[in-house]
Design an enzyme around this catalytic site. Sequence first.
Site, PDB file in Angstrom:
ATOM      1  N   TYR A  62       0.827  -1.214   0.000  1.00  0.00           N
ATOM      2  CA  TYR A  62       0.000   0.000   0.000  1.00  0.00           C
ATOM      3  C   TYR A  62       0.859   1.262   0.000  1.00  0.00           C
ATOM      4  O   TYR A  62       0.712   2.122  -0.865  1.00  0.00           O
ATOM      5  CB  TYR A  62      -0.945   0.020   1.225  1.00  0.00           C
ATOM      6  CG  TYR A  62      -2.351  -0.444   0.948  1.00  0.00           C
ATOM      7  CD1 TYR A  62      -3.437   0.167   1.559  1.00  0.00           C
ATOM      8  CD2 TYR A  62      -2.599  -1.495   0.086  1.00  0.00           C
ATOM      9  CE1 TYR A  62      -4.728  -0.269   1.333  1.00  0.00           C
ATOM     10  CE2 TYR A  62      -3.874  -1.935  -0.151  1.00  0.00           C
ATOM     11  CZ  TYR A  62      -4.943  -1.325   0.481  1.00  0.00           C
ATOM     12  OH  TYR A  62      -6.217  -1.766   0.249  1.00  0.00           O
TER      13      TYR A  62
ATOM     14  N   GLU B  25       2.280   6.485  -6.843  1.00  0.00           N
ATOM     15  CA  GLU B  25       1.231   7.297  -7.456  1.00  0.00           C
ATOM     16  C   GLU B  25       1.483   8.776  -7.205  1.00  0.00           C
ATOM     17  O   GLU B  25       1.426   9.598  -8.116  1.00  0.00           O
ATOM     18  CB  GLU B  25      -0.139   6.886  -6.900  1.00  0.00           C
ATOM     19  CG  GLU B  25      -0.559   5.491  -7.331  1.00  0.00           C
ATOM     20  CD  GLU B  25      -1.870   5.049  -6.675  1.00  0.00           C
ATOM     21  OE1 GLU B  25      -2.612   5.916  -6.183  1.00  0.00           O
ATOM     22  OE2 GLU B  25      -2.140   3.836  -6.666  1.00  0.00           O
TER      23      GLU B  25
END
Lengths: 219, 289
Positions: A141, A148
């Site tokens: 994660y 991102e």
Amino acid sequence: MLSKAAHGDVAAKKKKGPGALATAYLVIYNVVMTAGWLVIAVGLVRAYLARGSYHGLYYSIEKPLKFFQTGAILEVLSRVFLTWAVTHSVREVQSEDSVLLFVTAWTVTEIIRYSFYTFSLLNHLPYLIKWARYTFFIVLYPMGVTGELLTIYAALPYVQKTGLYSVTLPNKYNFSFDYYTFLILIMISYIPLFPQLYFHMIRQRKKVLGHAEDYSKVE
Amino acid sequence: MVDNPEPIFFTVIKTFSASISEEAEFVYSHFSSSSEEKSLRDDEILQSLPVGTTATMYFRDLGPQLGWTMVFLAECIGPLLTYLLFYFRVPYIYSHRYAFTSSPHPVVILACACHTFHYMKRLIETIFVHRFSHGTMPLRTIVRNCAYYWGFSAWLAYYINHPLYTPPSYGEIQINYALVMFVICELGNFSIHLTLNNIRGDGSRARRFPVPTKNPFTWLFFFVSCPNYTYEVGAWVSFSIMTQCLPVALYTLLGFIQMSIWAKGKHRAYIREFKDYPSLRMAIIPLIL
């Protein structure tokens, strides 16, 4: 350190077949959604059999339904957005390390999650898969989110310079949109969203892996 | 308790329980195992409930609440005032040289008048016309709703009062037609509110559904169950055309979607309750929706 060959690979993948990644993802997404709805359907049937009536059935699956849908929507939106609206649209970021970072994170996550659902549906879930699903995310994660965010950040100067996807005043319909500001707002939105998802997974992990018995069905 | 001939109204029980929680919603259980969610009204009589000699009451603390009047006031004051901030071009909204200047376009003044009139009318209706049920709304929902209304009106006011605002493509004709439609819709909306108000005011306990009166604006009742929403959408469509502003059109669309949902719900409730409900009526758009 990542080699130039790896960069080239990622960049080439983007330029040659932008559809391939999206298509592959959509296929995976469909399988996952089917699995998810099966889980909810099973939950409904069990609740019906337990209560003997239709009353209050929604309440029995409300929480997993809401979380699954919201989480799924957020993840889908974030991935489609990253793939098309950032990486594909801004060529300059395609050879960034950050792209490889989040693509790797997504790929590993999806492989584990896909296997998890498949085995669950077959009623034969190896503990290893369950453990992997609820443990790998701890690293994947943050890795994916970092990738991102870095990618969006890398795209910012080019968006500002070229005015990509932006509409300025004056115009006939009295409307404006600044993609640059929009991207910054997106980055800011990670601050409340990511910790919520992350800590939810951690709580799930304690619940699921905390017990000694091996569950053969999905929660 | 069972032999007592006095009917026990539910408000009595609620008063005794007020010390437990400020605002609670009482339900009763139809099944012994679960708490079936059927909320009880204040005027319900204990003896009329389908329970035996022992009634199990469940209550749920709803958290901080506000009455409907306060809710509507909060939701209306915001747009009214924020729009004016943009109209008067208060400093720091637009660039410095435009502070406290006014737009050269007459339509901008007109738009401000219409917008302000719309929310003033709403405030007045909230205070003097509407008779709300004693329902309430949770604080969280109010904050969320206010953020939506206040934020959206700020966004559309920003463009209409912007120094680079472009007036409508078809000029005076477009503006004037839109203005006429706006006024008609505001009058219509007000007429419907008065009509709905009078239904309740008669004193008789019998429930009736709204019907057209001598006021031509109420003749829309021949075609729809919720003409107040129809007129409201009409007013916002007019405002969109008058200002030719995309954010206004977007606000209109979202409002239309929400009001259609409300109208459909009301429409279905009417049909369920009244056997002789006119079949020609649709929910919000005549003959269509």
